[in-house]
Design a protein around this motif. Structure first.
Motif, PDB file in Angstrom:
ATOM      1  N   HIS A 190      12.194  -6.083  -1.540  1.00  0.00           N
ATOM      2  CA  HIS A 190      12.047  -7.379  -0.886  1.00  0.00           C
ATOM      3  C   HIS A 190      11.116  -8.044  -1.995  1.00  0.00           C
ATOM      4  CE1 HIS A 190      14.032  -5.971   2.572  1.00  0.00           C
ATOM      5  NE2 HIS A 190      14.496  -7.294   2.538  1.00  0.00           N
ATOM      6  N   ASN A 191      10.877  -7.576  -3.129  1.00  0.00           N
ATOM      7  CA  ASN A 191       9.993  -8.114  -4.332  1.00  0.00           C
ATOM      8  C   ASN A 191       8.714  -8.413  -4.005  1.00  0.00           C
ATOM      9  OD1 ASN A 191      12.471  -8.027  -6.171  1.00  0.00           O
ATOM     10  ND2 ASN A 191      12.995 -10.204  -5.249  1.00  0.00           N
ATOM     11  N   ILE A 192       8.229  -7.417  -3.029  1.00  0.00           N
ATOM     12  CA  ILE A 192       6.632  -7.502  -2.775  1.00  0.00           C
ATOM     13  C   ILE A 192       6.082  -7.074  -4.156  1.00  0.00           C
ATOM     14  CG2 ILE A 192       4.985  -6.847  -1.146  1.00  0.00           C
ATOM     15  CD1 ILE A 192       7.258  -8.718   0.036  1.00  0.00           C
ATOM     16  N   SER A 193       5.130  -7.605  -4.413  1.00  0.00           N
ATOM     17  CA  SER A 193       4.338  -7.215  -5.809  1.00  0.00           C
ATOM     18  C   SER A 193       3.337  -6.053  -5.331  1.00  0.00           C
ATOM     19  CB  SER A 193       3.374  -8.342  -6.168  1.00  0.00           C
ATOM     20  OG  SER A 193       2.198  -8.591  -5.455  1.00  0.00           O
ATOM     21  N   ASP A 194       3.159  -5.259  -6.547  1.00  0.00           N
ATOM     22  CA  ASP A 194       2.145  -4.134  -6.398  1.00  0.00           C
ATOM     23  C   ASP A 194       0.921  -4.417  -5.755  1.00  0.00           C
ATOM     24  OD1 ASP A 194       4.225  -2.638  -7.457  1.00  0.00           O
ATOM     25  OD2 ASP A 194       3.410  -2.608  -9.422  1.00  0.00           O
ATOM     26  N   ALA A 195       0.361  -5.594  -6.255  1.00  0.00           N
ATOM     27  CA  ALA A 195      -0.770  -6.392  -5.727  1.00  0.00           C
ATOM     28  C   ALA A 195      -0.785  -6.213  -4.294  1.00  0.00           C
ATOM     29  CB  ALA A 195      -1.398  -7.428  -6.484  1.00  0.00           C
ATOM     30  N   LYS A 196       0.323  -7.003  -3.522  1.00  0.00           N
ATOM     31  CA  LYS A 196       0.367  -7.133  -2.164  1.00  0.00           C
ATOM     32  C   LYS A 196       0.584  -5.993  -1.348  1.00  0.00           C
ATOM     33  CE  LYS A 196       0.057 -11.547  -1.049  1.00  0.00           C
ATOM     34  NZ  LYS A 196      -0.870 -11.846  -0.093  1.00  0.00           N
ATOM     35  N   ILE A 197       1.333  -4.709  -1.959  1.00  0.00           N
ATOM     36  CA  ILE A 197       1.520  -3.446  -1.478  1.00  0.00           C
ATOM     37  C   ILE A 197       0.130  -3.040  -1.450  1.00  0.00           C
ATOM     38  CG2 ILE A 197       2.467  -1.448  -1.864  1.00  0.00           C
ATOM     39  CD1 ILE A 197       5.088  -2.713  -3.061  1.00  0.00           C
ATOM     40  N   ASN A 198      -0.584  -2.734  -2.479  1.00  0.00           N
ATOM     41  CA  ASN A 198      -2.029  -2.387  -2.550  1.00  0.00           C
ATOM     42  C   ASN A 198      -2.693  -3.067  -1.325  1.00  0.00           C
ATOM     43  OD1 ASN A 198      -1.816   0.055  -4.279  1.00  0.00           O
ATOM     44  ND2 ASN A 198      -1.849  -1.516  -5.926  1.00  0.00           N
ATOM     45  N   LEU A 205      -1.817  -4.502   1.267  1.00  0.00           N
ATOM     46  CA  LEU A 205      -1.415  -3.855   2.716  1.00  0.00           C
ATOM     47  C   LEU A 205      -1.897  -2.581   2.892  1.00  0.00           C
ATOM     48  CD1 LEU A 205       0.367  -3.894   5.157  1.00  0.00           C
ATOM     49  CD2 LEU A 205       2.435  -3.276   3.699  1.00  0.00           C
ATOM     50  N   PHE A 206      -1.832  -1.608   2.138  1.00  0.00           N
ATOM     51  CA  PHE A 206      -2.154  -0.089   2.496  1.00  0.00           C
ATOM     52  C   PHE A 206      -3.774   0.025   2.428  1.00  0.00           C
ATOM     53  CE2 PHE A 206       2.203   0.664   1.593  1.00  0.00           C
ATOM     54  CZ  PHE A 206       2.588   1.611   2.753  1.00  0.00           C
ATOM     55  N   GLN A 207      -4.355  -0.994   1.652  1.00  0.00           N
ATOM     56  CA  GLN A 207      -5.915  -0.996   1.627  1.00  0.00           C
ATOM     57  C   GLN A 207      -6.423  -1.430   3.141  1.00  0.00           C
ATOM     58  OE1 GLN A 207      -7.798   0.037  -0.898  1.00  0.00           O
ATOM     59  NE2 GLN A 207      -9.422  -0.142   0.746  1.00  0.00           N
ATOM     60  N   THR A 208      -5.516  -2.529   3.613  1.00  0.00           N
ATOM     61  CA  THR A 208      -5.892  -3.005   4.720  1.00  0.00           C
ATOM     62  C   THR A 208      -5.731  -2.037   6.075  1.00  0.00           C
ATOM     63  OG1 THR A 208      -5.401  -5.329   4.216  1.00  0.00           O
ATOM     64  CG2 THR A 208      -5.457  -5.061   6.312  1.00  0.00           C
ATOM     65  N   LEU A 209      -4.775  -1.401   5.937  1.00  0.00           N
ATOM     66  CA  LEU A 209      -3.975  -0.363   6.650  1.00  0.00           C
ATOM     67  C   LEU A 209      -5.012   0.698   6.686  1.00  0.00           C
ATOM     68  CD1 LEU A 209      -1.810   0.813   8.653  1.00  0.00           C
ATOM     69  CD2 LEU A 209      -0.941   2.114   6.637  1.00  0.00           C
ATOM     70  N   THR A 210      -5.731   1.200   5.735  1.00  0.00           N
ATOM     71  CA  THR A 210      -6.672   2.338   5.816  1.00  0.00           C
ATOM     72  C   THR A 210      -8.022   1.582   6.324  1.00  0.00           C
ATOM     73  OG1 THR A 210      -7.575   1.820   3.310  1.00  0.00           O
ATOM     74  CG2 THR A 210      -5.757   3.186   3.452  1.00  0.00           C
ATOM     75  N   GLU A 211      -8.337   0.251   6.330  1.00  0.00           N
ATOM     76  CA  GLU A 211      -9.630  -0.222   6.726  1.00  0.00           C
ATOM     77  C   GLU A 211      -9.474  -0.702   8.157  1.00  0.00           C
ATOM     78  OE1 GLU A 211     -10.660  -3.192   3.855  1.00  0.00           O
ATOM     79  OE2 GLU A 211     -10.936  -1.502   2.309  1.00  0.00           O
ATOM     80  N   ASN A 212      -8.327  -1.292   8.524  1.00  0.00           N
ATOM     81  CA  ASN A 212      -8.268  -1.760   9.893  1.00  0.00           C
ATOM     82  C   ASN A 212      -6.689  -2.012   9.966  1.00  0.00           C
ATOM     83  OD1 ASN A 212      -8.089  -3.533  12.070  1.00  0.00           O
ATOM     84  ND2 ASN A 212      -9.619  -4.939  11.377  1.00  0.00           N
ATOM     85  N   PRO A 213      -6.027  -1.094  10.888  1.00  0.00           N
ATOM     86  CA  PRO A 213      -4.531  -0.800  11.014  1.00  0.00           C
ATOM     87  C   PRO A 213      -4.107  -2.000  11.784  1.00  0.00           C
ATOM     88  CG  PRO A 213      -5.503   1.098  11.613  1.00  0.00           C
ATOM     89  CD  PRO A 213      -6.874   0.208  11.099  1.00  0.00           C
ATOM     90  N   LEU A 214      -4.970  -2.651  12.736  1.00  0.00           N
ATOM     91  CA  LEU A 214      -4.516  -3.677  13.489  1.00  0.00           C
ATOM     92  C   LEU A 214      -4.585  -5.192  12.497  1.00  0.00           C
ATOM     93  CD1 LEU A 214      -6.705  -3.638  16.577  1.00  0.00           C
ATOM     94  CD2 LEU A 214      -4.474  -2.914  16.436  1.00  0.00           C
ATOM     95  N   ILE A 234       3.444   7.373   5.890  1.00  0.00           N
ATOM     96  CA  ILE A 234       2.338   6.385   5.641  1.00  0.00           C
ATOM     97  C   ILE A 234       1.294   7.167   4.518  1.00  0.00           C
ATOM     98  CG2 ILE A 234       0.141   5.423   6.443  1.00  0.00           C
ATOM     99  CD1 ILE A 234       1.989   4.690   8.934  1.00  0.00           C
ATOM    100  N   LYS A 235       1.128   8.473   5.017  1.00  0.00           N
ATOM    101  CA  LYS A 235       0.224   9.202   4.101  1.00  0.00           C
ATOM    102  C   LYS A 235       0.770   9.578   2.798  1.00  0.00           C
ATOM    103  CE  LYS A 235      -2.204  13.797   3.707  1.00  0.00           C
ATOM    104  NZ  LYS A 235      -2.402  15.074   4.516  1.00  0.00           N
ATOM    105  N   GLU A 236       1.950   9.560   2.464  1.00  0.00           N
ATOM    106  CA  GLU A 236       2.777   9.950   1.268  1.00  0.00           C
ATOM    107  C   GLU A 236       2.311   8.487   0.619  1.00  0.00           C
ATOM    108  OE1 GLU A 236       6.744  11.065   1.688  1.00  0.00           O
ATOM    109  OE2 GLU A 236       6.259  12.594   2.952  1.00  0.00           O
ATOM    110  N   ALA A 237       2.708   7.365   1.121  1.00  0.00           N
ATOM    111  CA  ALA A 237       2.615   6.243   0.417  1.00  0.00           C
ATOM    112  C   ALA A 237       1.421   5.797  -0.168  1.00  0.00           C
ATOM    113  CB  ALA A 237       3.026   4.831   1.379  1.00  0.00           C
ATOM    114  N   VAL A 238       0.145   6.156   0.824  1.00  0.00           N
ATOM    115  CA  VAL A 238      -1.242   6.008   0.682  1.00  0.00           C
ATOM    116  C   VAL A 238      -1.467   6.988  -0.555  1.00  0.00           C
ATOM    117  CG1 VAL A 238      -3.618   6.528   1.554  1.00  0.00           C
ATOM    118  CG2 VAL A 238      -2.010   5.217   2.934  1.00  0.00           C
ATOM    119  N   THR A 239      -1.149   8.198  -0.547  1.00  0.00           N
ATOM    120  CA  THR A 239      -1.511   9.041  -1.707  1.00  0.00           C
ATOM    121  C   THR A 239      -0.658   8.694  -3.025  1.00  0.00           C
ATOM    122  OG1 THR A 239      -1.423  10.934   0.047  1.00  0.00           O
ATOM    123  CG2 THR A 239      -0.999  11.529  -2.408  1.00  0.00           C
ATOM    124  N   GLU A 240       0.658   8.376  -2.760  1.00  0.00           N
ATOM    125  CA  GLU A 240       1.262   7.650  -3.952  1.00  0.00           C
ATOM    126  C   GLU A 240       0.312   6.313  -4.732  1.00  0.00           C
ATOM    127  OE1 GLU A 240       5.801   6.179  -4.838  1.00  0.00           O
ATOM    128  OE2 GLU A 240       5.493   7.637  -3.194  1.00  0.00           O
TER     129      GLU A 240
END
Length: 83
Positions: free
Chosen positions: A11-19, A21-30, A60-66
């Motif tokens: 869906h053409n989500i940029s690497d910056a937006k993906i990062n 998202l996962f940074q937010t997920l690691t800090e505050n899942p809500l 999720i763990k795999e994506a975070v690690t990747e």
């Protein structure tokens, strides 16, 4: 490639937006849900993404690690939510 990341890339989500998202997920899942809704992914694909995560939470763990992020922060955030 991790299926979660594949759907986001599809869906053409940029690497910056993906990062972000996962940074937010690691800090505050809500708060990650807010970021997800702002990405503009169609509802049917978002539902598919959520189903994939629910069926296989290890992705999720795999994506975070990747992405090179710290999965220990995800675990800490999850523990905080359960208290």
């Amino acid at each position: 490639m991790n299926p979660i990341l594949a759907i986001l890339k599809e869906h053409n989500i940029s690497d910056a937006k993906i990062n972000e998202l996962f940074q937010t997920l690691t800090e505050n899942p809500l708060m990650a849900m807010n970021v997800i809704t702002q990405l503009g992914i169609p509802a049917d694909k978002l539902q598919q993404l959520m189903a994939i995560v629910m069926q296989n939470p290890a992705l999720i763990k795999e994506a975070v690690t990747e992405l090179g992020l710290d999965f220990a922060k995800v675990e800490a955030a999850k523990a905080q939510l359960q208290q």
